[in-house]
Design a protein around this motif. Structure first.
Motif, short mmCIF file in Angstrom:
data_model
loop_
_atom_site.label_atom_id
_atom_site.label_comp_id
_atom_site.label_asym_id
_atom_site.label_seq_id
_atom_site.Cartn_x
_atom_site.Cartn_y
_atom_site.Cartn_z
N ASP A 156 38.05 -25.23 -7.03
CA ASP A 156 37.16 -24.23 -7.86
C ASP A 156 37.96 -23.16 -8.00
O ASP A 156 38.34 -22.23 -7.06
CB ASP A 156 35.89 -23.87 -7.15
N ASP A 157 38.42 -22.85 -9.31
CA ASP A 157 39.39 -21.67 -9.62
C ASP A 157 38.82 -20.24 -9.67
O ASP A 157 39.33 -19.14 -9.45
CB ASP A 157 40.17 -22.15 -10.82
N VAL A 158 37.41 -20.37 -9.85
CA VAL A 158 36.62 -19.06 -9.93
C VAL A 158 36.73 -18.29 -8.49
O VAL A 158 36.74 -17.16 -8.41
CB VAL A 158 35.18 -19.44 -10.31
N THR A 159 36.32 -19.08 -7.64
CA THR A 159 36.23 -18.63 -5.95
C THR A 159 37.64 -18.68 -5.45
O THR A 159 37.87 -18.08 -4.62
CB THR A 159 35.16 -19.32 -5.41
N GLY A 160 38.45 -19.85 -5.98
CA GLY A 160 39.78 -19.75 -5.18
C GLY A 160 39.76 -20.88 -4.13
O GLY A 160 40.54 -20.57 -3.31
N LYS A 161 38.88 -21.84 -4.13
CA LYS A 161 38.44 -22.55 -2.92
C LYS A 161 38.82 -23.95 -3.09
O LYS A 161 38.71 -24.24 -4.33
CB LYS A 161 36.95 -22.43 -2.63
N THR A 162 39.28 -24.63 -2.12
CA THR A 162 39.57 -26.01 -2.31
C THR A 162 38.44 -26.66 -1.95
O THR A 162 38.10 -26.52 -0.53
CB THR A 162 40.97 -26.63 -1.68
N LEU A 163 37.60 -27.47 -2.52
CA LEU A 163 36.48 -28.36 -2.23
C LEU A 163 36.63 -29.59 -1.32
O LEU A 163 36.12 -29.85 -0.34
CB LEU A 163 35.63 -28.59 -3.36
N ALA A 164 37.79 -30.29 -1.68
CA ALA A 164 38.15 -31.40 -1.21
C ALA A 164 39.65 -31.89 -1.41
O ALA A 164 40.20 -31.37 -2.35
CB ALA A 164 37.11 -32.56 -1.71
N ALA A 165 40.20 -32.41 -0.49
CA ALA A 165 41.67 -32.86 -0.70
C ALA A 165 41.99 -34.17 -0.03
O ALA A 165 41.20 -34.55 0.96
CB ALA A 165 42.44 -31.80 0.04
N SER B 34 39.86 -41.84 -2.12
CA SER B 34 39.48 -40.72 -1.05
C SER B 34 38.99 -39.52 -1.27
O SER B 34 37.77 -38.98 -0.88
CB SER B 34 40.67 -40.94 0.02
N VAL B 35 39.74 -38.94 -2.41
CA VAL B 35 39.25 -37.59 -2.72
C VAL B 35 38.13 -37.73 -3.43
O VAL B 35 37.04 -36.68 -3.48
CB VAL B 35 40.42 -36.94 -3.72
N ALA B 36 37.80 -38.61 -4.24
CA ALA B 36 36.43 -38.88 -4.94
C ALA B 36 35.11 -38.79 -3.99
O ALA B 36 34.03 -38.33 -4.13
CB ALA B 36 36.43 -40.15 -5.78
N GLU B 37 35.27 -39.72 -2.77
CA GLU B 37 34.35 -39.90 -1.74
C GLU B 37 34.05 -38.57 -1.14
O GLU B 37 32.96 -37.92 -0.91
CB GLU B 37 34.83 -40.75 -0.65
N LYS B 38 35.31 -37.75 -0.89
CA LYS B 38 35.11 -36.44 -0.26
C LYS B 38 34.25 -35.22 -1.21
O LYS B 38 33.59 -34.49 -1.04
CB LYS B 38 36.55 -35.80 0.20
N ALA B 39 34.72 -35.56 -2.59
CA ALA B 39 34.04 -34.67 -3.76
C ALA B 39 32.54 -34.86 -3.68
O ALA B 39 31.71 -34.12 -3.98
CB ALA B 39 34.83 -34.85 -4.76
N LYS B 40 32.09 -36.23 -3.60
CA LYS B 40 30.52 -36.73 -3.45
C LYS B 40 30.23 -36.04 -2.55
O LYS B 40 29.13 -35.35 -2.68
CB LYS B 40 30.51 -38.09 -3.60
N VAL C 90 30.28 -32.73 -5.71
CA VAL C 90 30.74 -32.66 -6.96
C VAL C 90 30.73 -34.19 -7.64
O VAL C 90 31.02 -35.17 -6.79
CB VAL C 90 32.25 -32.18 -6.87
N ASP C 91 30.24 -34.28 -8.88
CA ASP C 91 30.61 -35.52 -9.40
C ASP C 91 31.25 -35.45 -10.78
O ASP C 91 31.51 -36.48 -11.37
CB ASP C 91 29.05 -36.07 -9.56
N THR C 92 31.29 -34.36 -11.39
CA THR C 92 32.18 -34.10 -12.64
C THR C 92 33.21 -33.20 -12.42
O THR C 92 33.03 -31.98 -11.81
CB THR C 92 31.21 -33.60 -13.86
N ILE C 93 34.26 -33.56 -12.79
CA ILE C 93 35.50 -32.72 -12.73
C ILE C 93 36.37 -32.89 -13.98
O ILE C 93 36.22 -33.44 -15.07
CB ILE C 93 36.58 -33.37 -11.54
N SER C 94 37.26 -31.79 -13.89
CA SER C 94 38.35 -31.77 -15.16
C SER C 94 39.74 -32.08 -14.39
O SER C 94 39.82 -31.84 -13.38
CB SER C 94 38.37 -30.42 -15.83
N GLU D 62 42.38 -43.38 -12.12
CA GLU D 62 41.43 -44.49 -12.15
C GLU D 62 40.90 -44.91 -10.95
O GLU D 62 39.64 -45.25 -10.91
CB GLU D 62 42.23 -45.71 -12.46
N GLY D 63 41.61 -44.76 -9.78
CA GLY D 63 40.75 -44.97 -8.48
C GLY D 63 39.65 -43.83 -8.29
O GLY D 63 38.60 -44.19 -7.74
#
Length: 118
Positions: free
Chosen positions: A44-53, A78-84, A88-92, A109-110
């Protein structure tokens, strides 16, 4: 004088980052690819935080067999599961100056297979 590969990639990366930025509703999936490993993080670039890695160095992924392209797909899942889990479900997608080909494409694609929308 000609640019090195890395200088060229950084120029492309800066050009991409002018357009692509992560917000709270649509964070950015940033990809870094080294010769041996691949890393992905949702930022999240607005707050400068990493939500999942996730990376190919994570214990569960490092144990798996396969070539680098197959491992990149596992990193994407793996990053998609951590994001869920983070809500988070929509990203750029930020390819980081790399061509959308090979390991970078496999990671994307993964992540799509695991349910991320972009």
């Amino acid at each position: 004088m000609a640019l090195t590969k890395n200088e060229r990639r950084i120029r492309i990366k800066n050009r991409i980052r002018k357009v692509v930025s992560g917000t709270e509703t649509r964070p950015r999936l940033a990809v870094f690819r080294s010769n041996k490993e691949i890393y992905a993080q949702i930022v999240d670039d607005v707050t400068g935080k990493t939500l999942a890695a996730a990376s190919s160095r994570d214990k569960d992924i490092a144990k798996s067999e396969g070539n680098k392209t197959e491992i990149a797909a596992l990193v994407g899942k793996s990053v998609a599961e951590k994001a869920k889990k983070a809500g988070v479900d929509t990203i750029s997608f930020d390819r980081g100056g790399y061509l959308y080909h090979g390991r970078v494409k496999s990671l994307a694609e993964g992540a799509r297979e695991a349910g991320l929308k972009f």
